[in-house]
Design a protein around this motif. Structure first.
Motif, mmCIF file in Angstrom:
data_model
loop_
_atom_site.group_PDB
_atom_site.id
_atom_site.type_symbol
_atom_site.label_atom_id
_atom_site.label_comp_id
_atom_site.label_asym_id
_atom_site.label_seq_id
_atom_site.Cartn_x
_atom_site.Cartn_y
_atom_site.Cartn_z
ATOM 1 N N TYR A 172 0.874 -1.279 -0.218
ATOM 2 C CA TYR A 172 0.137 0.023 0.051
ATOM 3 C C TYR A 172 1.051 1.315 0.090
ATOM 4 O O TYR A 172 0.496 2.334 -0.458
ATOM 5 N N THR A 173 1.877 1.269 0.700
ATOM 6 C CA THR A 173 2.923 2.425 0.502
ATOM 7 C C THR A 173 3.285 2.581 -0.896
ATOM 8 O O THR A 173 3.417 3.687 -1.442
ATOM 9 N N THR A 174 3.695 1.578 -1.706
ATOM 10 C CA THR A 174 3.765 1.811 -3.122
ATOM 11 C C THR A 174 2.925 2.052 -3.946
ATOM 12 O O THR A 174 2.927 3.123 -4.688
ATOM 13 N N ALA A 175 1.435 1.730 -3.760
ATOM 14 C CA ALA A 175 0.591 1.839 -4.294
ATOM 15 C C ALA A 175 -0.182 3.456 -4.239
ATOM 16 O O ALA A 175 -0.231 4.188 -5.104
ATOM 17 N N VAL A 176 -0.029 3.762 -2.998
ATOM 18 C CA VAL A 176 -0.271 5.306 -2.576
ATOM 19 C C VAL A 176 0.652 6.236 -3.323
ATOM 20 O O VAL A 176 0.300 7.375 -3.736
ATOM 21 N N MET A 177 1.933 5.948 -3.001
ATOM 22 C CA MET A 177 2.929 6.828 -3.778
ATOM 23 C C MET A 177 2.942 7.014 -5.278
ATOM 24 O O MET A 177 3.358 8.009 -5.696
ATOM 25 N N GLY A 178 2.569 5.682 -5.784
ATOM 26 C CA GLY A 178 2.370 5.892 -7.339
ATOM 27 C C GLY A 178 1.142 6.508 -7.778
ATOM 28 O O GLY A 178 1.255 7.058 -8.529
ATOM 29 N N GLU A 179 0.048 6.240 -7.018
ATOM 30 C CA GLU A 179 -1.130 6.949 -7.568
ATOM 31 C C GLU A 179 -1.096 8.441 -6.924
ATOM 32 O O GLU A 179 -1.576 9.164 -7.769
#
Length: 318
Positions: free
Chosen positions: A84-91
């Motif tokens: 979720y850290t990756t997803a939030v930072m990407g989006e």
């Protein structure tokens, strides 16, 4: 059956590839790794990427449980934090993947280091219950932040190669675009395979060196008998906290890899108790306490399931 030769020097004990059979195995493994993206179809490329992700996650589990002897049922929580850290930072922030992935590992490590002090006075089933509570706590927190994680509906995981402006055209600096190299086309799965292979080799190298270091030997001493280890000068508290930190860091990296491979994630499933049990099964299947066990167990766990589907159709009375 080849056996390990007699060790007469300390340098021989520290050698990565101590005998001829180890070198043969490495050569065969390199041949398979190089040939795989040239021969495999889309389904088996997906299986390979999941196996490489599992290697990183299983190596983290091996450091905590196999080296330090701390039983954890919350490993999926660290993967969830990383994913979720990756997803939030990407989006939300539109950061490139080469920043999102280390940030995911650091965020998960921060959670692991926060849990570490609880392991100082707990062991066995009691520690497992605490880490299980962590899993439910992380899942509840992720579900309670719909503005960032989109709650139960899930979140898309874009993979940018560079910083992307908010009004940029779709596909700009996207890792999902196919690269035409002339002699072959590199699609998303094959590019992920190259990236994940580097991360899996790095995780295995890290695990091997941790096991041979003073820190790793201290973890194993605490695992075998923490009171005797403390008498010999080992600090059990430090060893346990370091084990949680390293394990959660690799778990966060594995979560980021899983998110990029799936491209769309939800909280539950897959980040639940079942995922934590899967990682325990991997290290038990491969052999607890060794780097080879983490790698072999992860590959076997991810490959045997689709392989059994193919073989099972061809067996009579199955």
């Amino acid at each position: 059956m080849p056996t390990k030769p007699l060790v007469t020097r300390y340098e021989q004990d520290l050698a990565l590839f101590p005998d001829f059979w180890h070198k043969v195995a490495i050569v065969l493994l390199v041949a398979v790794v190089v040939a795989w993206p040239l021969l495999a179809d889309a389904k088996w490329m997906g299986v390979a990427n999941l196996a490489l992700t599992a290697i990183v996650g299983a190596m983290g589990m091996m450091i905590l449980t196999g080296f330090a002897g701390q039983i954890s049922l919350g490993h999926a929580a660290f993967l969830a934090v990383g994913a979720y850290t990756t997803a939030v930072m990407g989006e939300q922030l539109r950061w490139p993947f080469w920043l999102c992935m280390p940030a995911s590992g650091v965020m998960a490590a921060a959670v692991g280091m926060a849990v570490g002090p609880f392991a100082l006075r707990l062991r066995g089933l009691y520690l497992a219950i605490v880490t299980l509570g962590l899993l439910f706590l992380v899942n509840h927190l992720l579900m309670s932040l719909p503005g960032w994680t989109h709650g139960a509906s899930g979140i898309a995981v874009p993979m940018h190669t560079w910083f992307v402006a908010e009004d940029a055209a779709r596909g700009t600096h996207s890792f999902t675009t196919t690269w035409d190299l002339g002699f072959m086309k590199l699609d998303y799965d094959r590019k992920l395979y190259g990236l994940f292979l580097v991360l899996a080799v790095g995780a295995a190298w890290m695990g091997k060196n941790v096991a041979r270091s003073n820190t790793g030997r201290a973890m194993m001493a605490v695992r075998d008998h923490d009171l005797a280890a403390s008498v010999l000068g080992v600090n059990p508290a430090r060893s346990k906290i370091v084990a949680f930190g390293l394990s959660s860091f690799l778990g966060g990296i594995a979560g980021a890899m899983f998110a990029y491979q799936q491209q769309y994630i939800t909280v539950d499933p897959p980040f639940n108790l079942g995922m934590s049990i899967d990682y325990i099964a991997m290290i038990v299947l491969g052999g607890v306490g060794t780097t080879f066990g983490a790698v072999a167990g992860a590959i076997a766990f991810e490959v045997l399931s689709p392989l059994s589907e193919i073989v099972g159709e061809r067996l009579p009375l199955i």
